[in-house]
Scaffold this active site. Structure first.
Site, PDB file in Angstrom:
ATOM      1  N   TYR A 126       0.827  -1.211   0.000  1.00 15.01           N
ATOM      2  CA  TYR A 126       0.000   0.000   0.000  1.00 15.01           C
ATOM      3  C   TYR A 126       0.854   1.249   0.000  1.00 15.01           C
ATOM      4  O   TYR A 126       2.071   1.183   0.171  1.00 15.01           O
ATOM      5  CB  TYR A 126      -0.961  -0.017   1.191  1.00 15.01           C
ATOM      6  N   LYS A 148       6.406  -1.896   2.171  1.00 14.17           N
ATOM      7  CA  LYS A 148       5.202  -1.245   2.712  1.00 14.17           C
ATOM      8  C   LYS A 148       4.024  -2.173   2.451  1.00 14.17           C
ATOM      9  O   LYS A 148       3.309  -2.056   1.459  1.00 14.17           O
ATOM     10  CB  LYS A 148       5.002   0.149   2.095  1.00 14.17           C
ATOM     11  N   GLU A 190      12.737   2.476  14.128  1.00 20.08           N
ATOM     12  CA  GLU A 190      11.813   3.517  13.643  1.00 20.08           C
ATOM     13  C   GLU A 190      10.626   3.532  14.599  1.00 20.08           C
ATOM     14  O   GLU A 190      10.745   3.047  15.729  1.00 20.08           O
ATOM     15  CB  GLU A 190      11.403   3.238  12.192  1.00 20.08           C
ATOM     16  N   LEU A 204      11.170   1.189   7.188  1.00 21.71           N
ATOM     17  CA  LEU A 204      10.583   1.614   5.918  1.00 21.71           C
ATOM     18  C   LEU A 204      11.359   2.832   5.404  1.00 21.71           C
ATOM     19  O   LEU A 204      11.604   3.765   6.181  1.00 21.71           O
ATOM     20  CB  LEU A 204       9.113   1.998   6.129  1.00 21.71           C
TER      21      LEU A 204
HETATM   22  N1  PLP Z   1       7.829   3.736   9.019  1.00 19.03           N
HETATM   23  C1  PLP Z   1       6.635   3.144   9.106  1.00 19.03           C
HETATM   24  C2  PLP Z   1       6.521   1.849   9.832  1.00 19.03           C
HETATM   25  C3  PLP Z   1       5.495   3.732   8.533  1.00 19.03           C
HETATM   26  O1  PLP Z   1       4.299   3.123   8.604  1.00 19.03           O
HETATM   27  C4  PLP Z   1       5.636   4.983   7.871  1.00 19.03           C
HETATM   28  C5  PLP Z   1       4.476   5.628   7.247  1.00 19.03           C
HETATM   29  O2  PLP Z   1       3.379   5.194   7.308  1.00 19.03           O
HETATM   30  C6  PLP Z   1       6.903   5.576   7.818  1.00 19.03           C
HETATM   31  C7  PLP Z   1       7.986   4.920   8.390  1.00 19.03           C
HETATM   32  C8  PLP Z   1       7.106   6.910   7.145  1.00 19.03           C
HETATM   33  O3  PLP Z   1       6.970   6.791   5.759  1.00 19.03           O
HETATM   34  P1  PLP Z   1       6.514   8.032   4.867  1.00 19.03           P
HETATM   35  O4  PLP Z   1       7.371   9.182   5.277  1.00 19.03           O
HETATM   36  O5  PLP Z   1       6.801   7.585   3.493  1.00 19.03           O
HETATM   37  O6  PLP Z   1       5.074   8.261   5.144  1.00 19.03           O
END
Ligand code: PLP
Length: 283
Positions: free
Chosen positions: A31, A146, A178, A202
């Site tokens: 997603y 993701k 994270e 991620l």
């Molecule tokens: N890490 C995780 C586990 C996330 O679910 C998300 C965003 O939903 C992020 C990092 C940050 O990603 P982004 O900056 O692309 O939204």
């Protein structure tokens, strides 16, 4: 309400999804969440690239091209009246019965769905910051994908919520990775530290944006693992994600962080982020 279903935009009540869909059966899908400001998507290219890259990592064939997807999500935004908000898109591996763990043959068509939600920027939290807790990162070892199976993230966020916190900052052993739904970074002596990309986090799109800001502002960024002890000794801590933007952390468990002052690195990154939004999406 209009939504994306397959390669069409339809009324939400027209959608039927078979219970043998592998997204429903196995959480087998990927997603993206893309924000829009002023009716214009922010960092659309980067999100679409990551969507395709997540699909490739699980050997899922995409039934449409990047430009077809861009067109579809732009059409859906045009159908909506929201000024600011997010689009959620997901692609599951499709309907393959009988239920079987193995990947189905390539003629099973993956299923795309997408919907738009209006949302205002949380200016109060962006000013005051959020409360967080430290939680052991119990997720699997492919956090770079993701994917829609978010049970680990959900359980961790729930632990934080039980302690009246907004977000869980995760660690494997004493290494900070994270958060349950965002990346995390700390500021120490004028430099920013964050976990390097790889299988444990991620690769955030918001991280790409704030790193570009840091470069413009001549703030050194070190992408290296750091410990929970270092985190608790940091000058400032922030989370970043599409929905949180650059979000100050005002508390980690019992440790309280002062509100960032106007010239602090977090405030500089926040105003640079806002400028980038205006550059791409207007004001
Ligand atoms: N890490 C995780 C586990 C996330 O679910 C998300 C965003 O939903 C992020 C990092 C940050 O990603 P982004 O900056 O692309 O939204």
């Amino acid at each position: 309400m209009k939504v994306i279903w397959g390669n069409e935009i339809v009324d939400r009540n027209k959608v039927t999804i078979d219970f043998e869909d592998r997204g429903y059966q196995f959480g087998d899908g990927v997603y993206e969440v893309i924000s829009f400001y002023n009716r214009t998507y922010f960092c659309m290219e980067e999100h679409i690239d990551r969507f395709f890259s997540s699909a490739k990592k699980i050997e899922m064939r995409m039934p449409l091209s990047k430009s077809e997807l861009k067109e579809l999500i732009t059409d859906l935004l045009n159908e909506s009246e929201a000024t600011d908000g997010y689009i959620y898109i997901q692609m599951t591996r499709g309907n393959a019965s009988p239920r079987d763990h193995s990947y189905p043959s390539q003629d099973v068509v993956p299923l795309l769905t997408g919907s738009i939600a209006a949302a205002e920027r949380d200016t109060d939290k962006l000013k005051k910051g959020i409360k967080t807790t430290l939680e052991e990162d119990i997720r699997w070892l492919r956090c770079d994908i993701k994917m829609i199976s978010l049970l680990g993230n959900i359980m961790l966020k729930h632990e934080a919520h039980k302690k009246n916190a907004d977000e869980a900052i995760l660690h494997r052993g004493n290494i900070v990775t994270e958060c349950s739904s965002s990346n995390v970074a700390m500021v120490k002596d004028g430099a920013i530290y964050t976990h390097p990309d790889g299988n444990l986090i991620l690769p955030g799109i918001t991280k790409i944006v704030w790193k570009a800001c840091a470069e413009q502002l001549n703030i050194p960024v070190y992408e290296r693992p750091f410990t929970t002890e270092e985190l608790l000794e940091a000058d400032e801590v922030f989370c970043s994600s599409t929905t949180k933007e650059v979000m100050p952390v005002n508390q980690i468990d019992d440790k309280v962080f002062e509100l960032p002052e106007s010239g602090s690195l977090i405030r500089l990154l926040q105003s640079c982020y806002e400028k980038k939004v205006v550059e791409q999406c207007g004001d």
